[in-house]
Write a protein that holds these residues in place. Structure first.
Motif, PDB file in Angstrom:
ATOM      1  N   SER A 104     -28.706 -26.721  -3.862  1.00  0.00           N
ATOM      2  CA  SER A 104     -29.474 -25.603  -4.401  1.00  0.00           C
ATOM      3  C   SER A 104     -30.269 -26.047  -5.625  1.00  0.00           C
TER       4      SER A 104
ATOM      5  N   ARG B   3     -24.562 -20.202  -2.747  1.00  0.00           N
ATOM      6  CA  ARG B   3     -25.188 -21.155  -1.806  1.00  0.00           C
ATOM      7  C   ARG B   3     -24.116 -21.991  -1.100  1.00  0.00           C
TER       8      ARG B   3
ATOM      9  N   TYR C 235     -23.873 -22.478   2.859  1.00  0.00           N
ATOM     10  CA  TYR C 235     -24.191 -23.780   3.458  1.00  0.00           C
ATOM     11  C   TYR C 235     -22.987 -24.512   4.052  1.00  0.00           C
TER      12      TYR C 235
END
Ligand code: KG4
Ligand code: ZN
Length: 335
Positions: A32, A50, A54
């Motif tokens: 990120s 994030r 992810y």
């Protein structure tokens, strides 16, 4: 033996598969950093969110790239400390679910031990004992690596970490985050002798301090502004880099000389710094010590370094159950 390594302590969500602690089979990193750069540094809440988004796809890709399934993996290693706690917990909980679901051992890995293990991926012949400077965004340690899971801290920063100093100076100079690469790029065309920056005094033979140096850069910028002059960013970046790399190299080499180290190493994000690498290379050669530097792709946070250290922790019997917790801080020489 295949170890799957998971890293999520800062802004990189990373999963890798490494064979026997040395051979990288796959290495996937989602980051990120571009989003964090908008804020001039890592916003922990954004990093955690994030990671959540992810991590599953990152692990799937690491297995797919390796042409392996989770059944082929011998153990799941994960960074459990130190780091941004919300970020760490995402990796730890994902690792628990993966290990539990697949019936595999769970191996907790210390982040800085992982940075040191990045050296094993670059130098298959390197074995402890060796002396290592681990310099990242959160830590700056001079460590005696006595064995794969046995460490002794000889020196450390008494205030800011080296990477943190690069990041803060970059901000002062109007350069982008992360500061290490942007300061190094600006320094390329700057004069390292243009600004006389102080060498901070610090108690402890192998300790370092960067807070005064960071303030000295800010003072130079303020002085210029008051005089209505524009600061020469490249010269100031070069002078700062020369000073901080000089201090780090000098302390590492002092410790190497005192302890008679035969092998001297760098690790962590700051180990990517070209000037630091050069100074340590030159200085260690004069001492007659061999120098080992991590490949640039393994200096920053990655899952391969966690899988590599995970291998050595696993064969030493260091496993955890599903009560494993993440920790924001933990010394590298924890028992
Ligand atoms: O090890 P790392 O990726 O993450 C942490 O564990 O903190 O280190 C990140 C730090 C950042 O502060 C970044 O500015 C610094 O490493 N860094 C560098 C360079 N590349 C990254 N510092 C100096 N020179 C570089 N080339
Ligand atoms: Zn790191």
């Amino acid at each position: 033996m295949y170890i799957l390594g998971i890293e999520s302590t800062c802004d990189e969500t990373a999963v890798s598969i490494v064979e026997d602690g040395r051979r990288v089979i796959s290495n996937v990193i989602a980051t990120s950093v571009a989003e964090q750069a908008l804020y001039g540094g890592v916003v922990p809440e954004i990093a955690s969110r994030r990671h959540c988004e992810y991590i599953s796809a990152t692990a799937e890709k690491a297995l797919a790239d390796a042409k392996l399934s989770i059944a082929d993996i011998d153990a799941v290693a994960v960074t459990f400390a130190p780091g941004l706690i919300g970020a760490v917990l995402v990796g730890v909980n994902f690792a628990k679910g993966l290990a539990y679901g697949a019936g595999k051992p769970l191996v907790p890995v210390h982040h800085l031990r992982g940075h040191i293990a990045a050296l094993y991926l670059t130098h298959p012949e390197l074995k402890p004992p060796f002396l290592c400077l681990v310099a990242s965004g959160g830590h700056s340690h001079i460590v005696q690596v006595e064995d794969y899971t046995k460490f002794k801290v000889l020196g450390r920063t008494v205030d800011d970490a080296a990477g943190e100093a690069f990041d803060k100076v970059a901000r002062t100079l109007g350069l982008s985050y992360p500061g290490g690469p942007s300061v190094a790029a600006a320094a390329k065309t700057g004069d390292p002798k243009a600004y006389k920056l102080p060498v901070p005094h610090v108690e402890g033979r192998y300790n370092v301090s960067f807070s005064g140096l960071k303030t000295a850069v800010l003072n130079e910028v303020n002085k210029c502004q008051m005089k209505g002059e524009t600061v020469n960013v490249n010269d100031l970046a070069a002078s700062f880099q020369e000073r901080i790399a000089g201090i780090l190299a000098e302390k590492l080499l002092l410790a190497a000389a005192d302890t008679g180290a035969q092998q001297v190493c760098l690790a962590g994000g700051v180990a990517a710094n070209g000037r630091l690498r050069q100074l340590v290379n030159d200085g260690a050669q004069k001492l007659g010590a061999k120098v080992y530097l991590p490949h640039l792709k393994f200096c920053g946070d990655n899952g391969a370094m966690i899988a590599a250290q995970g291998y050595y922790e696993y064969i030493t019997g260091h496993t955890a159950d599903l009560q494993l917790n993440g920790l924001p801080t933990l010394p590298i020489d924890y028992e």
